[in-house]
Design a protein around this motif. Structure first.
Motif, mmCIF file in Angstrom:
data_model
loop_
_atom_site.group_PDB
_atom_site.id
_atom_site.type_symbol
_atom_site.label_atom_id
_atom_site.label_comp_id
_atom_site.label_asym_id
_atom_site.label_seq_id
_atom_site.Cartn_x
_atom_site.Cartn_y
_atom_site.Cartn_z
ATOM 1 N N PRO A 1 0.814 -1.232 0.000
ATOM 2 C CA PRO A 1 0.000 0.000 0.000
ATOM 3 C C PRO A 1 0.845 1.279 0.000
ATOM 4 O O PRO A 1 0.514 2.238 -0.706
ATOM 5 N N VAL A 2 1.935 1.288 0.797
ATOM 6 C CA VAL A 2 2.804 2.470 0.840
ATOM 7 C C VAL A 2 3.465 2.700 -0.516
ATOM 8 O O VAL A 2 3.471 3.827 -1.045
ATOM 9 N N GLU A 3 4.010 1.635 -1.121
ATOM 10 C CA GLU A 3 4.681 1.770 -2.419
ATOM 11 C C GLU A 3 3.705 2.200 -3.510
ATOM 12 O O GLU A 3 4.039 3.041 -4.360
ATOM 13 N N MET A 4 2.504 1.652 -3.500
ATOM 14 C CA MET A 4 1.501 2.034 -4.511
ATOM 15 C C MET A 4 1.088 3.493 -4.333
ATOM 16 O O MET A 4 0.932 4.227 -5.308
ATOM 17 N N TYR A 5 0.914 3.912 -3.093
ATOM 18 C CA TYR A 5 0.508 5.298 -2.817
ATOM 19 C C TYR A 5 1.585 6.268 -3.290
ATOM 20 O O TYR A 5 1.281 7.305 -3.899
ATOM 21 N N ILE A 6 2.854 5.965 -2.999
ATOM 22 C CA ILE A 6 3.973 6.827 -3.428
ATOM 23 C C ILE A 6 3.986 6.948 -4.950
ATOM 24 O O ILE A 6 4.145 8.046 -5.499
ATOM 25 N N THR B 1 9.781 15.051 2.692
ATOM 26 C CA THR B 1 9.382 14.748 4.078
ATOM 27 C C THR B 1 8.336 13.630 4.105
ATOM 28 O O THR B 1 8.413 12.708 4.927
ATOM 29 N N ARG B 2 7.343 13.704 3.199
ATOM 30 C CA ARG B 2 6.273 12.689 3.164
ATOM 31 C C ARG B 2 6.858 11.324 2.810
ATOM 32 O O ARG B 2 6.485 10.303 3.388
ATOM 33 N N TRP B 3 7.747 11.291 1.829
ATOM 34 C CA TRP B 3 8.368 10.040 1.380
ATOM 35 C C TRP B 3 9.164 9.413 2.527
ATOM 36 O O TRP B 3 9.061 8.198 2.784
ATOM 37 N N ILE B 4 9.942 10.225 3.252
ATOM 38 C CA ILE B 4 10.761 9.721 4.363
ATOM 39 C C ILE B 4 9.867 9.153 5.468
ATOM 40 O O ILE B 4 10.145 8.076 6.016
ATOM 41 N N CYS B 5 8.775 9.866 5.789
ATOM 42 C CA CYS B 5 7.859 9.395 6.847
ATOM 43 C C CYS B 5 7.216 8.060 6.470
ATOM 44 O O CYS B 5 7.114 7.152 7.307
ATOM 45 N N LEU B 6 6.799 7.940 5.218
ATOM 46 C CA LEU B 6 6.177 6.691 4.760
ATOM 47 C C LEU B 6 7.177 5.539 4.794
ATOM 48 O O LEU B 6 6.840 4.417 5.197
ATOM 49 N N GLN B 7 8.412 5.799 4.385
ATOM 50 C CA GLN B 7 9.443 4.757 4.399
ATOM 51 C C GLN B 7 9.810 4.362 5.833
ATOM 52 O O GLN B 7 10.067 3.181 6.112
ATOM 53 N N MET B 8 9.821 5.334 6.738
ATOM 54 C CA MET B 8 10.107 5.018 8.150
ATOM 55 C C MET B 8 9.003 4.134 8.731
ATOM 56 O O MET B 8 9.283 3.204 9.494
ATOM 57 N N LEU B 9 7.754 4.416 8.361
ATOM 58 C CA LEU B 9 6.634 3.576 8.797
ATOM 59 C C LEU B 9 6.816 2.158 8.285
ATOM 60 O O LEU B 9 6.667 1.184 9.041
ATOM 61 N N SER B 10 7.162 2.033 7.010
ATOM 62 C CA SER B 10 7.336 0.713 6.403
ATOM 63 C C SER B 10 8.483 -0.053 7.045
ATOM 64 O O SER B 10 8.347 -1.239 7.369
ATOM 65 N N ILE B 11 9.611 0.618 7.269
ATOM 66 C CA ILE B 11 10.781 -0.041 7.866
ATOM 67 C C ILE B 11 10.487 -0.456 9.310
ATOM 68 O O ILE B 11 10.876 -1.545 9.746
ATOM 69 N N SER B 12 9.793 0.395 10.058
ATOM 70 C CA SER B 12 9.434 0.061 11.443
ATOM 71 C C SER B 12 8.572 -1.196 11.491
ATOM 72 O O SER B 12 8.786 -2.091 12.325
ATOM 73 N N CYS B 13 7.598 -1.279 10.579
ATOM 74 C CA CYS B 13 6.719 -2.450 10.534
ATOM 75 C C CYS B 13 7.475 -3.697 10.078
ATOM 76 O O CYS B 13 7.162 -4.807 10.519
ATOM 77 N N LEU B 14 8.478 -3.517 9.208
ATOM 78 C CA LEU B 14 9.318 -4.643 8.791
ATOM 79 C C LEU B 14 10.083 -5.206 9.984
ATOM 80 O O LEU B 14 10.148 -6.426 10.174
ATOM 81 N N ILE B 15 10.638 -4.316 10.807
ATOM 82 C CA ILE B 15 11.387 -4.755 12.001
ATOM 83 C C ILE B 15 10.466 -5.518 12.951
ATOM 84 O O ILE B 15 10.826 -6.566 13.493
#
Length: 490
Positions: free
Chosen positions: A434-439, A449-463
């Motif tokens: 969903p994050v990649e499709m939205y971007i 800033t928006r791209w970094i926040c979305l990627q941080m959300l994705s990486i946090s959920c990956l961890i």
């Protein structure tokens, strides 16, 4: 020849005029058809909310008391709230991906994988398909385990009652896994079983039945005692639980909670039932907010009341761990509801795998009678016509069910398997795609800033997913050390 060409030309002109008229009708708002030529969709905010709630609330609720027991009164509810927030936010991003391009008039995507294919394409589409089918296979294994445990629990409950709670009533889940597998082999031969109109209604009624009984029993137990059990930090480190095991179980609890919120893959299909205006994405975002809120309140009540009733001793499965012994007939009703729900749910989750393999086989060997030919078998009941037997469907689906049943027999660990499924499905399907499709859809600039926040959300959920998977695998490895297949363990 000339006459034939003139007729063909007139026919083509007629079709062109007809096609143009359809397009004009669609663009100007046809009363019967939507802009894609399909019949007018009639779904509303309320129907979409109902679909999501009935799809989400299921067997995942049974392990929430155990999950909160591992995390404690502070971390448990907090983690559950965070998962609900991430699920809602990612679902809102996904709602904007129903149409490719323009959010009002762009091309519609009818399924989750359609959206990934049209927006991301290529390797990511294939990766999404693999993860989705792997997750569906895992769910089939998990449902076999859950159903067999519930069938065993009915037998044990009656055994306890007959012996006055004196007989421990140890028994194996293996015969019940075989029984469930045989049942699923029969149902799997019915073409489009998942499309039977009353199936989702029965599933919804059953899931609310057993979830509500679990909640009611928890409330009754707390009310009878007059105190809340549990601690702020969760299960204590004692002789049978080391510091390392406490850590692994806490990670596994994350997977159990993630499994309860794994519903993103069906959101696009639900959105495809919604009418417009207003735009489908606006309706879906409102429906997702309401349904995730209702589900979270229900989950909080079930998980927290279960933990309040049993404290650190909260069972892995609230209705089969025998924290509750009485009233036995109510437990039997709850576990029967679980079995009925899972018989249908197994087919709903497996039909996409069946359809995918059978479609690929038919494309690869179109001349093979074994794969494509159907043999009509008369049904000796008036009005039902004949059953169309396909040999490839018979063999392939039977082998599939046998494989899931064998794996379930070898790994009958409900919490560990549920935790692993939640870990494997949550990050890629609920967050990453969903994050990649939205971007891509919104053309968000890289390193903005928006791209970094979305990627941080994705990486946090990956961890979190990696930690949950590690905890579940550690739990399975620990359970296998003392597990003896096909022996009485319950």
């Amino acid at each position: 020849m000339q006459m034939g060409e003139n007729a063909a030309t007139k026919n083509n002109q007629h079709h062109q005029v007809f096609d143009v008229s359809i397009d004009v009708l669609a663009q100007n708002g046809s009363k019967c058809f939507d802009d894609d030529g399909r019949l007018k969709r009639s779904g509303t905010f309320w129907t979409a909310s109902a679909h999501i709630i009935t799809a989400v609330i299921g067997s995942g609720v049974l392990s929430l008391a155990w999950a909160i027991a591992q995390l404690g009164w502070i971390a448990g509810p907090t983690v559950m709230f965070l998962f609900s927030f991430v699920s809602f936010y990612a679902s809102s991003l996904l709602a904007d991906c129903y149409r490719t391009g323009d959010p009002v008039s762009g091309k519609r995507n009818y399924t989750y994988t359609d959206a990934v294919r049209s927006i991301l394409g290529g390797v990511k589409f294939k990766a999404c398909g693999f993860i989705q089918y792997l997750n569906l296979f895992g769910v089939a294994v998990g449902y076999t385990i859950a159903a067999s445990i519930s069938m065993t629990a009915i037998k044990r409950s009656n055994c306890f009652h007959a012996s006055g709670d004196k007989n421990p009533c140890h028994m194996s889940t293996t015969p019940y896994m075989l029984l469930f597998g045989i049942t699923e082999i029969v149902f799997s031969q019915i073409p489009d079983f998942d499309q039977i109109w009353w199936l989702s209604i029965v599933a919804a009624v059953m899931s609310f039945t057993y979830s509500s009984i679990g909640l009611a029993l928890g409330i009754a137990k707390v009310a009878a005692r007059g105190t809340l059990r549990g601690s702020l930090t969760g299960k204590s480190i004692v002789e049978d639980v080391t510091q390392t095991q406490k850590l692994w179980r806490s990670f596994q609890a994350l997977g159990n909670i993630a499994f309860a919120y794994s519903f993103s893959v069906i959101l696009i299909e639900i959105q495809d039932t919604v009418k417009s205006p207003p735009s489908e994405s606006k309706t879906m975002k409102k429906a997702t907010f309401i349904s995730v809120s209702v589900t979270t309140i229900f989950y909080m009540l079930c998980g927290c009341m279960g933990y309040a009733a049993f404290g650190d001793l909260a069972p892995g499965n609230l209705l089969t761990g025998f924290g509750f012994y009485h009233p036995y007939w109510l437990l039997d009703i709850a576990n029967a509801a679980i079995v009925i729900h899972l018989v249908g749910a197994y087919q709903v989750f497996c039909q996409p795998i069946f359809a995918f393999v059978e479609k690929k086989a038919a494309q690869k060997w179109p001349e093979s009678g074994f794969i494509t030919k159907e043999f009509p078998i008369p049904i000796p009941i008036p009005g039902l016509g004949s059953f169309k037997l396909n040999l490839f469907r018979l063999v392939w689906r039977t082998m599939f069910v046998m494989l899931t049943t064998i794996i379930s027999m070898l790994l009958p660990f409900f919490n560990d398997v549920v935790g692993l499924l939640g870990a494997l499905g949550f990050w890629p399907l609920t967050v990453y795609f969903p994050v990649e499709m939205y971007i891509k859809q919104r053309t968000i600039p890289k390193w903005s800033t928006r791209w970094i926040c979305l990627q941080m959300l994705s990486i946090s959920c990956l961890i979190i997913s990696i930690a949950a998977a590690a905890g579940s695998v550690a739990g399975i490895a620990l359970a296998l050390k003392s597990y003896k297949p096909f022996k009485a363990t319950a």
